[in-house]
Design an enzyme around this catalytic site. Structure first.
Site, PDB file in Angstrom:
ATOM      1  N   TYR A 142       0.819  -1.213   0.000  1.00 25.95           N
ATOM      2  CA  TYR A 142       0.000   0.000   0.000  1.00 25.95           C
ATOM      3  C   TYR A 142       0.855   1.266   0.000  1.00 25.95           C
ATOM      4  O   TYR A 142       0.400   2.321  -0.426  1.00 25.95           O
ATOM      5  CB  TYR A 142      -0.917   0.021   1.232  1.00 25.95           C
ATOM      6  CG  TYR A 142      -2.249  -0.652   1.027  1.00 25.95           C
ATOM      7  CD1 TYR A 142      -2.311  -2.009   0.723  1.00 25.95           C
ATOM      8  CD2 TYR A 142      -3.439   0.063   1.142  1.00 25.95           C
ATOM      9  CE1 TYR A 142      -3.532  -2.628   0.545  1.00 25.95           C
ATOM     10  CE2 TYR A 142      -4.658  -0.555   0.960  1.00 25.95           C
ATOM     11  CZ  TYR A 142      -4.710  -1.899   0.665  1.00 25.95           C
ATOM     12  OH  TYR A 142      -5.923  -2.502   0.480  1.00 25.95           O
ATOM     13  N   LYS A 192       3.331 -15.273   2.025  1.00 25.99           N
ATOM     14  CA  LYS A 192       3.666 -16.128   0.887  1.00 25.99           C
ATOM     15  C   LYS A 192       5.178 -16.316   0.894  1.00 25.99           C
ATOM     16  O   LYS A 192       5.883 -15.856  -0.014  1.00 25.99           O
ATOM     17  CB  LYS A 192       3.189 -15.480  -0.426  1.00 25.99           C
ATOM     18  CG  LYS A 192       1.682 -15.562  -0.640  1.00 25.99           C
ATOM     19  CD  LYS A 192       1.200 -16.918  -1.125  1.00 25.99           C
ATOM     20  CE  LYS A 192       1.621 -17.189  -2.552  1.00 25.99           C
ATOM     21  NZ  LYS A 192       1.268 -18.572  -2.984  1.00 25.99           N
ATOM     22  N   ASP A 225      -2.665 -18.063   0.506  1.00 25.73           N
ATOM     23  CA  ASP A 225      -3.668 -18.676  -0.380  1.00 25.73           C
ATOM     24  C   ASP A 225      -4.311 -19.885   0.298  1.00 25.73           C
ATOM     25  O   ASP A 225      -5.532 -20.047   0.289  1.00 25.73           O
ATOM     26  CB  ASP A 225      -3.057 -19.049  -1.745  1.00 25.73           C
ATOM     27  CG  ASP A 225      -1.820 -19.928  -1.643  1.00 25.73           C
ATOM     28  OD1 ASP A 225      -1.223 -20.000  -0.544  1.00 25.73           O
ATOM     29  OD2 ASP A 225      -1.434 -20.543  -2.652  1.00 25.73           O
ATOM     30  N   ASP A 249      -6.300  -7.206   3.720  1.00 25.89           N
ATOM     31  CA  ASP A 249      -7.437  -6.562   3.054  1.00 25.89           C
ATOM     32  C   ASP A 249      -8.354  -7.629   2.470  1.00 25.89           C
ATOM     33  O   ASP A 249      -9.573  -7.620   2.668  1.00 25.89           O
ATOM     34  CB  ASP A 249      -6.906  -5.629   1.959  1.00 25.89           C
ATOM     35  CG  ASP A 249      -8.022  -4.888   1.248  1.00 25.89           C
ATOM     36  OD1 ASP A 249      -8.940  -4.405   1.927  1.00 25.89           O
ATOM     37  OD2 ASP A 249      -7.971  -4.802   0.002  1.00 25.89           O
ATOM     38  N   ASP A 253     -12.134  -9.353   4.105  1.00 29.06           N
ATOM     39  CA  ASP A 253     -13.417  -9.339   3.387  1.00 29.06           C
ATOM     40  C   ASP A 253     -13.992 -10.749   3.313  1.00 29.06           C
ATOM     41  O   ASP A 253     -15.191 -10.969   3.493  1.00 29.06           O
ATOM     42  CB  ASP A 253     -13.250  -8.796   1.954  1.00 29.06           C
ATOM     43  CG  ASP A 253     -13.594  -7.314   1.856  1.00 29.06           C
ATOM     44  OD1 ASP A 253     -13.535  -6.621   2.892  1.00 29.06           O
ATOM     45  OD2 ASP A 253     -13.911  -6.844   0.747  1.00 29.06           O
TER      46      ASP A 253
HETATM   47  C1  IPM Z   1     -10.490  -1.511   3.658  1.00 31.74           C
HETATM   48  C2  IPM Z   1     -10.752  -0.854   2.330  1.00 31.74           C
HETATM   49  C3  IPM Z   1      -9.636   0.139   2.076  1.00 31.74           C
HETATM   50  C4  IPM Z   1      -8.347  -0.646   1.909  1.00 31.74           C
HETATM   51  C5  IPM Z   1      -9.882   1.081   0.903  1.00 31.74           C
HETATM   52  C6  IPM Z   1     -11.178   1.831   1.032  1.00 31.74           C
HETATM   53  C7  IPM Z   1      -8.737   2.045   0.724  1.00 31.74           C
HETATM   54  O1  IPM Z   1     -10.884  -1.816   1.350  1.00 31.74           O
HETATM   55  O2  IPM Z   1     -10.391  -0.771   4.669  1.00 31.74           O
HETATM   56  O3  IPM Z   1     -10.412  -2.733   3.702  1.00 31.74           O
HETATM   57  O4  IPM Z   1      -8.043  -1.162   0.840  1.00 31.74           O
HETATM   58  O5  IPM Z   1      -7.620  -0.741   2.901  1.00 31.74           O
HETATM   59 MG    MG Z   2     -10.881  -3.831   2.058  1.00 31.33          MG
END
Ligand code: IPM
Ligand code: MG
Length: 368
Positions: A142, A192, A225, A249, A253
């Site tokens: 990032y 990884k 993975d 990230d 999710d």
């Molecule tokens: C998260 C989001 C952010 C990220 C975006 C909005 C920049 O996806 O907080 O997970 O990628 O970190």
């Molecule tokens: Mg995210």
């Protein structure tokens, strides 16, 4: 001693609507529990860009560095898709993370009993799930340099750099080991190391920190993975997971969806302890700004409310009050209250954002 201070940044889309319900809970604590906060409010994301031409004004950044905790709603929306990368709403959030040095991002994935049917996985795989992903938040791909889109011969090349120092890995590992000790004492580190040097270093440093300081915690390593696969196969094998910024990230999710709805999940981003012992901290729901339902009173305020509960626990050492909020949410869900994102059961009419807030406040009253 002065009251603890909070900076509220509702942001874009559904951010302001869900944050309005958090403000009512904050007021409830002042009125009913004698716990008062000094609250100020400001802009972040697209709304800040509309007013100031930047997604985070320097004055707002300065305020964020002064307060005990920042509560953020959500940023972004289709209106801002075409903006230059440097002023996109998301840059405001990334600047807060970087300049506050919030290196440890706690993303719990918890499945409420009343919602186990909402997962895309079988009920027995997710019922009772309670895991915590600790995502490194201020480094890795990032932020690594060099980065950019460059010309190479007669074509363009896009470059990002995965870069981790030993101290960056060690500090996020320590925060994950500390959390594991307060939970079920198990930590799984994901990288990884089979293809990336930064992954080899990650595994080495986590192992060193473990041997030197946390050998009482059960540590395992997994390729990221395979970790994704294991998270969908049998997520209850995990307690705490620690991983880098990009894998975190994605895996968070994935873990979030195990629980059935993104509208339920809070997060905390923590830095090093400051002089008063409180860490620099930002709390935000995992969900985004959901522009498709913004302004309609449909959004689920629970993730944002649970983010405030995390602030009570991690910034203000009020674990009992945090549990009070979490239990109130659980009671309201058990009672069958559902916002539109949680429908599926027959004969259930959705409640609005503020009706969900009403119900949680009533449950809080009942807890006294
Ligand atoms: C998260 C989001 C952010 C990220 C975006 C909005 C920049 O996806 O907080 O997970 O990628 O970190
Ligand atoms: Mg995210």
């Amino acid at each position: 001693m002065s009251n603890p201070s909070l900076l509220i940044l509702p942001g874009d889309g559904i951010g302001p609507e869900v944050m309005a319900e958090v403000t009512r809970i904050i007021d409830w604590f002042g009125a009913k529990r004698g716990i008062a906060f000094d609250v100020s409010e400001d802009l972040v994301g697209g709304c800040a860009y509309d007013k100031h031409g930047t997604p985070l004004h320097d004055d707002t950044m300065a305020k964020a560095l002064e307060v005990d905790a920042v509560l953020l709603g959500a940023v972004g929306g289709p209106k801002y898709d075409k903006l230059d990368f440097s002023v996109k709403p998301e840059r405001g959030l990334l600047r807060l993370r970087k300049e506050m040095d919030l290196f440890s991002n706690l993303r719990p994935a918890q499945c409420f009993d009343a919602l186990a049917d909402f997962s895309s996985l079988k009920k027995d795989v997710v019922a009772g799930l309670d895991i915590m992903i600790v995502r490194e938040l201020t480094s890795g791909v990032y932020f690594g340099e060099p980065r950019g889109i460059f010309k190479e011969g007669n074509e363009r090349v896009g470059i990002n750099t995965q870069r981790y120092t030993e101290s960056e890995i060690a500090r996020v590992a320590r925060s994950a080991f500390e959390l594991a000790r307060k939970r079920n004492n198990k930590l799984c580190s994901m990288e990884k190391a089979n293809v990336m040097e930064s992954g080899i270093l990650w595994r080495d440093v986590v192992t060193e920190v473990h041997e030197a300081e946390y050998s009482d915690v059960e540590l395992t390593h997994m390729y990221a993975d395979a970790g994704a696969m294991q998270l969908t196969r049998w997520p209850k094998q995990f307690d705490v997971i620690v991983t880098d910024n990009l894998f975190g990230d994605m895996l968070s999710d994935l873990a979030a969806m195990l629980t059935g709805s993104l509208g339920m999940l809070p997060s905390a981003s923590l830095g090093a302890p400051t002089e008063n012992g409180r860490p620099k901290a930002l709390y935000e729901p995992v969900h985004g700004s959901a522009p498709d339902i913004a302004g309609q009173g449909k959004a689920n305020p629970i993730a944002c409310i649970l983010s405030f509960a995390m602030a009570l626990r991690y910034s203000f050492d009020m674990g009992d009050e945090a549990t009070r909020v979490e239990k109130a949410v659980e009671a309201v869900l058990a009672d069958g209250k559902r916002t539109a994102d949680l429908l599926g059961e027959e004969g259930v009419t959705p409640v609005s954002t503020s009706e969900m807030g009403d119900a949680i406040l009533a449950a809080l009253d009942a807890s006294l």
